[in-house]
Design an enzyme around this catalytic site. Structure first.
Site, mmCIF file in Angstrom:
data_model
loop_
_atom_site.group_PDB
_atom_site.id
_atom_site.type_symbol
_atom_site.label_atom_id
_atom_site.label_comp_id
_atom_site.label_asym_id
_atom_site.label_seq_id
_atom_site.Cartn_x
_atom_site.Cartn_y
_atom_site.Cartn_z
ATOM 1 N N ALA A 226 0.863 -1.176 0.000
ATOM 2 C CA ALA A 226 0.000 0.000 0.000
ATOM 3 C C ALA A 226 0.902 1.229 0.000
ATOM 4 C CB ALA A 226 -0.883 -0.022 1.238
ATOM 5 N N GLU B 295 4.763 -4.897 7.434
ATOM 6 C CA GLU B 295 3.933 -3.903 8.130
ATOM 7 C C GLU B 295 4.377 -3.617 9.557
ATOM 8 O OE1 GLU B 295 2.749 -6.349 6.236
ATOM 9 O OE2 GLU B 295 1.210 -5.554 4.890
ATOM 10 N N GLY C 77 0.842 -5.134 1.013
ATOM 11 C CA GLY C 77 -0.334 -5.277 0.164
ATOM 12 C C GLY C 77 -0.032 -5.995 -1.151
ATOM 13 N N GLU D 32 -0.316 -9.537 -0.359
ATOM 14 C CA GLU D 32 -1.747 -9.744 -0.063
ATOM 15 C C GLU D 32 -2.614 -9.814 -1.323
ATOM 16 O OE1 GLU D 32 -1.578 -6.510 2.922
ATOM 17 O OE2 GLU D 32 -2.633 -7.920 4.213
HETATM 18 N N1 CAA Z 1 4.568 3.318 -0.810
HETATM 19 C C1 CAA Z 1 4.927 4.503 -1.346
HETATM 20 N N2 CAA Z 1 6.062 4.673 -2.063
HETATM 21 C C2 CAA Z 1 6.836 3.597 -2.232
HETATM 22 C C3 CAA Z 1 6.516 2.332 -1.694
HETATM 23 C C4 CAA Z 1 5.307 2.213 -0.956
HETATM 24 N N3 CAA Z 1 4.895 1.059 -0.445
HETATM 25 N N4 CAA Z 1 7.512 1.453 -2.028
HETATM 26 C C5 CAA Z 1 8.404 2.161 -2.750
HETATM 27 N N5 CAA Z 1 7.999 3.443 -2.883
HETATM 28 C C6 CAA Z 1 8.695 4.530 -3.580
HETATM 29 C C7 CAA Z 1 9.890 5.025 -2.754
HETATM 30 O O1 CAA Z 1 9.462 5.954 -1.764
HETATM 31 C C8 CAA Z 1 10.750 5.645 -3.830
HETATM 32 O O2 CAA Z 1 10.230 6.911 -4.139
HETATM 33 P P1 CAA Z 1 11.254 8.164 -4.360
HETATM 34 O O3 CAA Z 1 12.070 7.758 -5.561
HETATM 35 O O4 CAA Z 1 10.313 9.302 -4.617
HETATM 36 O O5 CAA Z 1 12.074 8.280 -3.112
HETATM 37 C C9 CAA Z 1 10.488 4.745 -5.047
HETATM 38 O O6 CAA Z 1 9.281 4.050 -4.777
HETATM 39 C C10 CAA Z 1 11.591 3.712 -5.230
HETATM 40 O O7 CAA Z 1 11.743 3.012 -4.000
HETATM 41 P P2 CAA Z 1 13.152 2.836 -3.267
HETATM 42 O O8 CAA Z 1 14.049 4.000 -3.579
HETATM 43 O O9 CAA Z 1 12.879 2.547 -1.830
HETATM 44 O O10 CAA Z 1 13.696 1.544 -4.059
HETATM 45 P P3 CAA Z 1 14.695 0.452 -3.498
HETATM 46 O O11 CAA Z 1 15.055 -0.389 -4.665
HETATM 47 O O12 CAA Z 1 15.783 1.062 -2.689
HETATM 48 O O13 CAA Z 1 13.815 -0.443 -2.467
HETATM 49 C C11 CAA Z 1 11.838 -1.608 -1.751
HETATM 50 C C12 CAA Z 1 12.716 -1.172 -2.944
HETATM 51 C C13 CAA Z 1 12.588 -2.619 -0.902
HETATM 52 C C14 CAA Z 1 10.563 -2.239 -2.328
HETATM 53 C C15 CAA Z 1 11.493 -0.381 -0.894
HETATM 54 O O14 CAA Z 1 10.974 0.639 -1.746
HETATM 55 C C16 CAA Z 1 10.488 -0.638 0.176
HETATM 56 O O15 CAA Z 1 10.823 -1.169 1.223
HETATM 57 N N6 CAA Z 1 9.215 -0.231 -0.038
HETATM 58 C C17 CAA Z 1 8.178 -0.345 0.943
HETATM 59 C C18 CAA Z 1 7.693 -1.758 1.081
HETATM 60 C C19 CAA Z 1 6.653 -1.863 2.180
HETATM 61 O O16 CAA Z 1 6.935 -1.601 3.332
HETATM 62 N N7 CAA Z 1 5.423 -2.260 1.803
HETATM 63 C C20 CAA Z 1 4.347 -2.427 2.734
HETATM 64 C C21 CAA Z 1 3.494 -1.192 2.787
HETATM 65 S S1 CAA Z 1 2.297 -1.241 4.081
HETATM 66 C C22 CAA Z 1 1.047 -2.183 3.481
HETATM 67 O O17 CAA Z 1 1.093 -2.714 2.390
HETATM 68 C C23 CAA Z 1 -0.115 -2.270 4.418
HETATM 69 C C24 CAA Z 1 -1.167 -3.206 4.042
HETATM 70 O O18 CAA Z 1 -1.157 -4.368 4.407
HETATM 71 C C25 CAA Z 1 -2.303 -2.739 3.317
#
Ligand code: CAA
Length: 268
Positions: free
Chosen positions: A67, A135, A112, A115
């Site tokens: 998400a 999460e 998500g 999921e």
């Molecule tokens: N939400 C919003 N933006 C996100 C995102 C997310 N889940 N995942 C990545 N992005 C964005 C980053 O902020 C970044 O944006 P900027 O270039 O503007 O800074 C862009 O995508 C590229 O991401 P990274 O620079 O972080 O890329 P990376 O290769 O270094 O890492 C990654 C990749 C490991 C996937 C890392 O982006 C990451 O950890 N993302 C979050 C993953 C996460 O925690 N997901 C769970 C969300 S909570 C959820 O899903 C709740 C639920 O159950 C409903």
């Protein structure tokens, strides 16, 4: 209306591909994307010319990176419940629509993302796929169904380990624990998934849809709405807590979170 964050394709008669496309955020799901996805899946579910639906992500890096954290960061409890319920409407369409749904996981499937994949009937992954439920590292719990569906794929002990630790796993481990049915080299993924979808689409549609309906009824889908509702409210209650604010701020500020401890609603 043409969706802004989805690419839609029909390949050979009856096989629909729905591709999440927000490359700037690694295909993270914001409200707009979830709403578009819900509308497209409703239409695909009702369209009798479509026999199999394939869900995948645009680009070679990510299926769905979860998400959208930037959008979720400032949500309050009620907004958290509502957002989870929107995600649930999408996952229920994937799980319960009468035709098979296949997740073709081409990269990161986190939060998500995993999921959405486990709401499909089964998952086929590329060797670049990475799964996980991160999460708890954001001060929240999974909100799009993992507390209910992950154990159906990997059993409760493994589902608990993944959800409690937030540990990411690669395609080979996902295959070993039964999360994915097959792993293919990235460049072969879609060809292989489409080939399987074709095989399915050539069978008796009446028999395939009946099998899906019965297997859903006989499995954990009993009480699904009650369980999803409990998850949505538990998810929402964590919004506005110190740990959720810290966890999501830390992600957007690209630093490690410093958590305080128990969430207010889990203290006795
Ligand atoms: N939400 C919003 N933006 C996100 C995102 C997310 N889940 N995942 C990545 N992005 C964005 C980053 O902020 C970044 O944006 P900027 O270039 O503007 O800074 C862009 O995508 C590229 O991401 P990274 O620079 O972080 O890329 P990376 O290769 O270094 O890492 C990654 C990749 C490991 C996937 C890392 O982006 C990451 O950890 N993302 C979050 C993953 C996460 O925690 N997901 C769970 C969300 S909570 C959820 O899903 C709740 C639920 O159950 C409903």
């Amino acid at each position: 209306m043409t969706p802004k964050h989805l690419v839609l394709e029909t390949v050979s008669p009856g096989i629909a591909i729905v591709k999440i496309s927000r490359r700037e955020a690694l295909n993270a799901l914001n409200t707009e994307t979830l709403t578009e996805l819900r509308e497209v899946l409703r239409a695909h579910s009702a369209d009798e010319s479509i026999r199999v639906v394939i869900l995948t992500g645009d680009g070679d890096k990510s299926f769905i990176a979860g998400a959208d954290i930037a959008e979720m960061k400032d949500k309050n409890s009620n907004e958290g419940v509502w957002f989870s319920q929107l995600g649930h409407e999408v996952t229920k369409l994937l799980e319960l629509m009468p035709k098979p749904t296949i997740a073709a996981v081409n990269g990161y499937a986190l939060g998500g993302g995993t999921e959405m994949a486990i709401a499909c009937d089964f998952i086929i992954a590329s060797d670049k796929a990475v799964f996980g439920q991160p999460e708890v590292g954001l001060g929240i719990i999974p909100g799009f169904g993992a507390t209910i569906r992950l154990a159906k794929f990997v059993g409760y002990p493994r589902a608990k380990e993944l959800i409690f630790s937030g540990r990411r796993i690669k395609a080979d481990e996902a295959f070993a624990i039964g999360l994915v049915n097959h792993v293919y080299p990235a460049q072969e993924l879609m060809t292989q998934v489409i080939e399987l979808a074709k095989t399915i689409s050539q069978q008796s549609f009446a028999a395939v849809t009946k099998s899906k309906m019965l297997m859903n009824e006989f499995s954990e889908s009993t009480g699904l709405n009650f369980k999803l509702d409990a998850e949505a409210h538990a998810f929402g209650r964590l919004f506005g807590s110190a740990d959720q604010t810290e966890g999501m701020s830390a992600f957007t500020e690209k630093r490690k979170p410093a958590f305080q401890g128990l969430a207010k609603d889990t203290q006795s």
